[in-house]
Design a protein around this motif. Structure first.
Motif, PDB file in Angstrom:
ATOM      1  N   TYR A  67       0.846  -1.201   0.000  1.00  0.00           N
ATOM      2  CA  TYR A  67       0.000   0.000   0.000  1.00  0.00           C
ATOM      3  C   TYR A  67       0.885   1.256   0.000  1.00  0.00           C
ATOM      4  O   TYR A  67       0.648   2.205  -0.745  1.00  0.00           O
ATOM      5  CB  TYR A  67      -0.919  -0.007   1.223  1.00  0.00           C
ATOM      6  CG  TYR A  67      -1.896   1.153   1.267  1.00  0.00           C
ATOM      7  CD1 TYR A  67      -3.134   1.075   0.642  1.00  0.00           C
ATOM      8  CD2 TYR A  67      -1.580   2.330   1.939  1.00  0.00           C
ATOM      9  CE1 TYR A  67      -4.034   2.132   0.677  1.00  0.00           C
ATOM     10  CE2 TYR A  67      -2.464   3.397   1.986  1.00  0.00           C
ATOM     11  CZ  TYR A  67      -3.690   3.289   1.353  1.00  0.00           C
ATOM     12  OH  TYR A  67      -4.568   4.352   1.390  1.00  0.00           O
ATOM     13  N   ASP A  68       1.921   1.247   0.865  1.00  0.00           N
ATOM     14  CA  ASP A  68       2.845   2.388   0.926  1.00  0.00           C
ATOM     15  C   ASP A  68       3.573   2.585  -0.400  1.00  0.00           C
ATOM     16  O   ASP A  68       3.908   3.714  -0.771  1.00  0.00           O
ATOM     17  CB  ASP A  68       3.864   2.204   2.054  1.00  0.00           C
ATOM     18  CG  ASP A  68       3.230   2.370   3.433  1.00  0.00           C
ATOM     19  OD1 ASP A  68       2.142   2.988   3.508  1.00  0.00           O
ATOM     20  OD2 ASP A  68       3.810   1.877   4.420  1.00  0.00           O
ATOM     21  N   ILE A 104     -10.261  -7.982  11.745  1.00  0.00           N
ATOM     22  CA  ILE A 104     -10.872  -6.690  11.409  1.00  0.00           C
ATOM     23  C   ILE A 104      -9.897  -5.770  10.676  1.00  0.00           C
ATOM     24  O   ILE A 104     -10.256  -5.101   9.699  1.00  0.00           O
ATOM     25  CB  ILE A 104     -11.415  -6.019  12.688  1.00  0.00           C
ATOM     26  CG1 ILE A 104     -12.639  -6.778  13.182  1.00  0.00           C
ATOM     27  CG2 ILE A 104     -11.780  -4.557  12.432  1.00  0.00           C
ATOM     28  CD1 ILE A 104     -13.160  -6.326  14.525  1.00  0.00           C
ATOM     29  N   GLY A 105      -8.635  -5.763  11.148  1.00  0.00           N
ATOM     30  CA  GLY A 105      -7.634  -4.869  10.541  1.00  0.00           C
ATOM     31  C   GLY A 105      -7.449  -5.121   9.056  1.00  0.00           C
ATOM     32  O   GLY A 105      -7.262  -4.184   8.270  1.00  0.00           O
ATOM     33  N   ALA A 106      -7.538  -6.393   8.648  1.00  0.00           N
ATOM     34  CA  ALA A 106      -7.359  -6.735   7.226  1.00  0.00           C
ATOM     35  C   ALA A 106      -8.524  -6.206   6.393  1.00  0.00           C
ATOM     36  O   ALA A 106      -8.327  -5.716   5.273  1.00  0.00           O
ATOM     37  CB  ALA A 106      -7.231  -8.250   7.066  1.00  0.00           C
ATOM     38  N   TYR A 107      -9.745  -6.309   6.926  1.00  0.00           N
ATOM     39  CA  TYR A 107     -10.905  -5.775   6.201  1.00  0.00           C
ATOM     40  C   TYR A 107     -10.808  -4.252   6.044  1.00  0.00           C
ATOM     41  O   TYR A 107     -11.145  -3.705   4.989  1.00  0.00           O
ATOM     42  CB  TYR A 107     -12.204  -6.135   6.919  1.00  0.00           C
ATOM     43  CG  TYR A 107     -12.576  -7.595   6.841  1.00  0.00           C
ATOM     44  CD1 TYR A 107     -13.063  -8.153   5.656  1.00  0.00           C
ATOM     45  CD2 TYR A 107     -12.465  -8.424   7.952  1.00  0.00           C
ATOM     46  CE1 TYR A 107     -13.419  -9.503   5.588  1.00  0.00           C
ATOM     47  CE2 TYR A 107     -12.805  -9.765   7.898  1.00  0.00           C
ATOM     48  CZ  TYR A 107     -13.276 -10.297   6.708  1.00  0.00           C
ATOM     49  OH  TYR A 107     -13.620 -11.630   6.638  1.00  0.00           O
ATOM     50  N   LEU A 108     -10.362  -3.586   7.112  1.00  0.00           N
ATOM     51  CA  LEU A 108     -10.229  -2.124   7.055  1.00  0.00           C
ATOM     52  C   LEU A 108      -9.202  -1.712   6.003  1.00  0.00           C
ATOM     53  O   LEU A 108      -9.441  -0.815   5.188  1.00  0.00           O
ATOM     54  CB  LEU A 108      -9.821  -1.564   8.425  1.00  0.00           C
ATOM     55  CG  LEU A 108     -10.881  -1.618   9.527  1.00  0.00           C
ATOM     56  CD1 LEU A 108     -10.281  -1.200  10.859  1.00  0.00           C
ATOM     57  CD2 LEU A 108     -12.074  -0.734   9.188  1.00  0.00           C
ATOM     58  N   GLU A 109      -8.053  -2.391   6.015  1.00  0.00           N
ATOM     59  CA  GLU A 109      -6.994  -2.060   5.050  1.00  0.00           C
ATOM     60  C   GLU A 109      -7.430  -2.403   3.623  1.00  0.00           C
ATOM     61  O   GLU A 109      -7.127  -1.661   2.684  1.00  0.00           O
ATOM     62  CB  GLU A 109      -5.700  -2.793   5.400  1.00  0.00           C
ATOM     63  CG  GLU A 109      -5.071  -2.376   6.723  1.00  0.00           C
ATOM     64  CD  GLU A 109      -4.580  -0.941   6.726  1.00  0.00           C
ATOM     65  OE1 GLU A 109      -4.341  -0.374   5.637  1.00  0.00           O
ATOM     66  OE2 GLU A 109      -4.434  -0.373   7.830  1.00  0.00           O
ATOM     67  N   LYS A 110      -8.156  -3.516   3.483  1.00  0.00           N
ATOM     68  CA  LYS A 110      -8.653  -3.894   2.163  1.00  0.00           C
ATOM     69  C   LYS A 110      -9.624  -2.826   1.647  1.00  0.00           C
ATOM     70  O   LYS A 110      -9.608  -2.463   0.459  1.00  0.00           O
ATOM     71  CB  LYS A 110      -9.345  -5.254   2.233  1.00  0.00           C
ATOM     72  CG  LYS A 110      -9.791  -5.790   0.863  1.00  0.00           C
ATOM     73  CD  LYS A 110     -10.476  -7.146   0.976  1.00  0.00           C
ATOM     74  CE  LYS A 110     -11.030  -7.585  -0.373  1.00  0.00           C
ATOM     75  NZ  LYS A 110     -11.779  -8.853  -0.289  1.00  0.00           N
ATOM     76  N   ASP A 117       1.332  -0.052  -4.772  1.00  0.00           N
ATOM     77  CA  ASP A 117       1.067  -1.231  -5.596  1.00  0.00           C
ATOM     78  C   ASP A 117      -0.217  -1.861  -5.050  1.00  0.00           C
ATOM     79  O   ASP A 117      -0.197  -2.840  -4.292  1.00  0.00           O
ATOM     80  CB  ASP A 117       2.241  -2.211  -5.519  1.00  0.00           C
ATOM     81  CG  ASP A 117       2.140  -3.318  -6.561  1.00  0.00           C
ATOM     82  OD1 ASP A 117       1.007  -3.579  -7.023  1.00  0.00           O
ATOM     83  OD2 ASP A 117       3.160  -3.926  -6.896  1.00  0.00           O
ATOM     84  N   TYR A 118      -1.354  -1.285  -5.449  1.00  0.00           N
ATOM     85  CA  TYR A 118      -2.621  -1.613  -4.799  1.00  0.00           C
ATOM     86  C   TYR A 118      -3.112  -3.023  -5.109  1.00  0.00           C
ATOM     87  O   TYR A 118      -3.765  -3.654  -4.281  1.00  0.00           O
ATOM     88  CB  TYR A 118      -3.669  -0.562  -5.159  1.00  0.00           C
ATOM     89  CG  TYR A 118      -3.271   0.826  -4.714  1.00  0.00           C
ATOM     90  CD1 TYR A 118      -2.930   1.062  -3.381  1.00  0.00           C
ATOM     91  CD2 TYR A 118      -3.206   1.885  -5.619  1.00  0.00           C
ATOM     92  CE1 TYR A 118      -2.543   2.328  -2.954  1.00  0.00           C
ATOM     93  CE2 TYR A 118      -2.820   3.159  -5.197  1.00  0.00           C
ATOM     94  CZ  TYR A 118      -2.486   3.371  -3.871  1.00  0.00           C
ATOM     95  OH  TYR A 118      -2.091   4.609  -3.450  1.00  0.00           O
ATOM     96  N   LYS A 119      -2.803  -3.534  -6.289  1.00  0.00           N
ATOM     97  CA  LYS A 119      -3.257  -4.881  -6.633  1.00  0.00           C
ATOM     98  C   LYS A 119      -2.578  -5.931  -5.750  1.00  0.00           C
ATOM     99  O   LYS A 119      -3.221  -6.870  -5.276  1.00  0.00           O
ATOM    100  CB  LYS A 119      -3.007  -5.159  -8.119  1.00  0.00           C
ATOM    101  CG  LYS A 119      -3.961  -4.378  -9.024  1.00  0.00           C
ATOM    102  CD  LYS A 119      -3.822  -4.747 -10.475  1.00  0.00           C
ATOM    103  CE  LYS A 119      -4.827  -3.954 -11.332  1.00  0.00           C
ATOM    104  NZ  LYS A 119      -4.682  -4.258 -12.768  1.00  0.00           N
TER     105      LYS A 119
END
Length: 466
Positions: free
Chosen positions: A213-214, A236-242, A217-219
């Motif tokens: 993400y930083d 939960i953290g993975a869903y938020l970042e996704k 490279d969003y894919k």
């Protein structure tokens, strides 16, 4: 697993018996191990006074217990009674020179005294005597962090993780070091090696996603967060970042779906509600956007991003009355927030409430916001409401922060000419023209009569003739 459960039950029983003893004032015997577990329980829950009482009672029953004395040292260090702690450690070292906890506590004292190099030396000595290398490597890593030595900190946290690959605090610290050193590619390489051995580590996949993400490279970030969710569908953290990645990819409906999953898994978070609102706004669903912004500030009234989202929404819609209403509500909750006061000033300026706008700009300055735009807007408002001296003063204050700014100089020139202070006007106009001739438009728009003066036109022509 059964042993751990039995141990947990035994500890609970010891604590229950101990507290029953305190209530009845009937002194009962506990072995030293029981006292240790009781004291650890109180320390872990921040009950220092109870821990001290248990240490005192423990030592009265087991006066030669080194471990109980070490717990006493731990409390002394916590209370910053370092000299007394040191004296006790000297005595304990003479009794058990190979007890690693003695070196750890000595290192803790040195760390509190900012002698991190010496603390690291003692922790390395503790490594010779310990059965728990991971804990010591972690402590060494923290000492290097205190010294801003991120390279060595990273190395020691890596050693910690090699010993205990379930120590996620070490993993987070490793990534923190990579991030500080801006080594995103190296972080990904390290995490991939870690994942080769621990393929279902949701935390590692999550961190890989954040690195991608930083790097924008969003894919690849999306794929990593998907693996984190596969590893733990309740993460939960993975869903938020996704959700954040999907927003970057302009897949707003999918982002909303992921944010909504977090609301189902746990209590609503203001972050998720805010992001859902942003997505709905980008989709043109204004009612749903405002609905979620309102839920955001209801969930967390101290989250400035929520109030700002509502205010900015109404500002974009040119509904300044509603924008002002929400800004006033935000200020009533947090009167020290510069972002609120900047909007308060801007909205009042748009509404023609110049005295309130002036108050807003002054408040942002009082709170430490010295942006050029703030000074310029304040000066323009003071000039507009007929307070030229205050306007001039604000521009002179701005010069302290922006000594070579043409916009400030043109305003000073215009205001001094208006006051018939010709020499001061000429001084600032020459300074302004030397800095940037393009900004003469400021004179033309804000000081039209001054701009039309022959002496001003002649001066401008000196600097603009080819």
């Amino acid at each position: 697993m059964k042993f751990n459960h039995e141990e947990f039950e035994e500890n609970n029983l010891s604590i229950t018996r101990y507290e029953s003893m305190l209530r009845s004032n009937d002194v009962k015997f506990f072995d030293s191990d029981e006292f240790e577990s009781i004291i650890h329980h109180y320390l872990e829950n921040g009950k220092i006074a109870k821990a001290k009482k248990a240490i005192s009672l423990g030592l009265s029953q087991h006066p030669s217990s080194v471990n109980l004395k070490l717990l006493r040292v731990e409390v002394l260090v916590f209370e910053d009674r370092l000299d007394k702690a040191n004296m006790l450690l000297v005595q304990l070292h003479a009794i058990e020179p190979e007890n690693e906890e003695i070196y750890i506590q000595k290192a803790n004292i040195l760390s509190k005294q900012n002698n991190h190099t010496k603390a690291i030396e003692l922790l390395n000595t503790a490594l010779k005597y310990t059965d728990d290398d991971a804990d010591i490597f972690s402590l060494i890593g923290m000492e290097y962090l205190f010294m801003d030595d991120f390279q060595n900190a990273k190395i020691n946290f890596m050693k910690c993780l090699e010993v205990d690959n379930n120590d996620y605090s070490a993993l987070y610290n490793i990534i923190y070091c990579f991030d500080f050193l801006e080594e995103h590619e190296e972080a990904i390489s390290y995490l991939n090696k870690f994942l080769d051995k621990n393929p279902y580590s949701e935390v590692a996949w999550h961190q890989v996603g954040k690195q991608y993400y930083d790097l924008k490279d969003y894919k690849k970030a999306l794929a990593a967060f998907d693996f984190a969710i596969i590893s733990d569908e309740y993460f939960i953290g993975a869903y938020l970042e996704k959700g954040k990645v999907l927003e970057k990819l302009k897949k707003y409906n999918e982002a909303i779906e992921n944010y909504r999953i977090t609301l189902e898994l746990d209590d609503p978070t203001s972050f998720a509600l805010l992001r859902i609102g942003k997505c709905f706004e980008r989709l043109g669903s204004d009612d749903l956007a405002i609905q979620h912004y309102s839920k955001t500030v209801h969930e967390d009234p101290l989250l400035d991003k929520g109030w700002i989202a509502i205010t900015d929404y109404y500002m974009r819609k040119r509904n300044y009355q509603k924008a002002l209403y929400y800004t006033n509500k935000a200020i009533s909750i947090d009167a020290e927030n510069i972002l609120y006061w900047k909007r308060y000033a801007k909205i009042n300026n748009r509404l023609g409430f110049y005295e309130e706008a002036e108050r807003g700009y002054r408040r942002t300055l009082e709170l430490g916001n010295y942006e050029l735009e703030t000074w310029l807007n304040l000066s323009d408002i003071l000039h507009r409401i007929g307070e030229p001296d205050a306007a001039i003063q604000s521009m002179h204050q701005a010069i302290e922060f922006y000594p070579e700014n043409a916009e400030v100089q043109y305003r000073l020139a215009g205001m001094h000419y208006e006051k018939q202070e010709l020499s001061k006007g000429e001084f600032h106009l020459r300074k302004a023209l030397e800095l940037d001739t393009e900004y003469t438009i400021i004179l033309e728009e804000l000081f039209e009569k001054v701009f039309q003066l022959t002496l001003v036109q002649n001066l401008i022509s000196e600097y603009t003739v080819d």
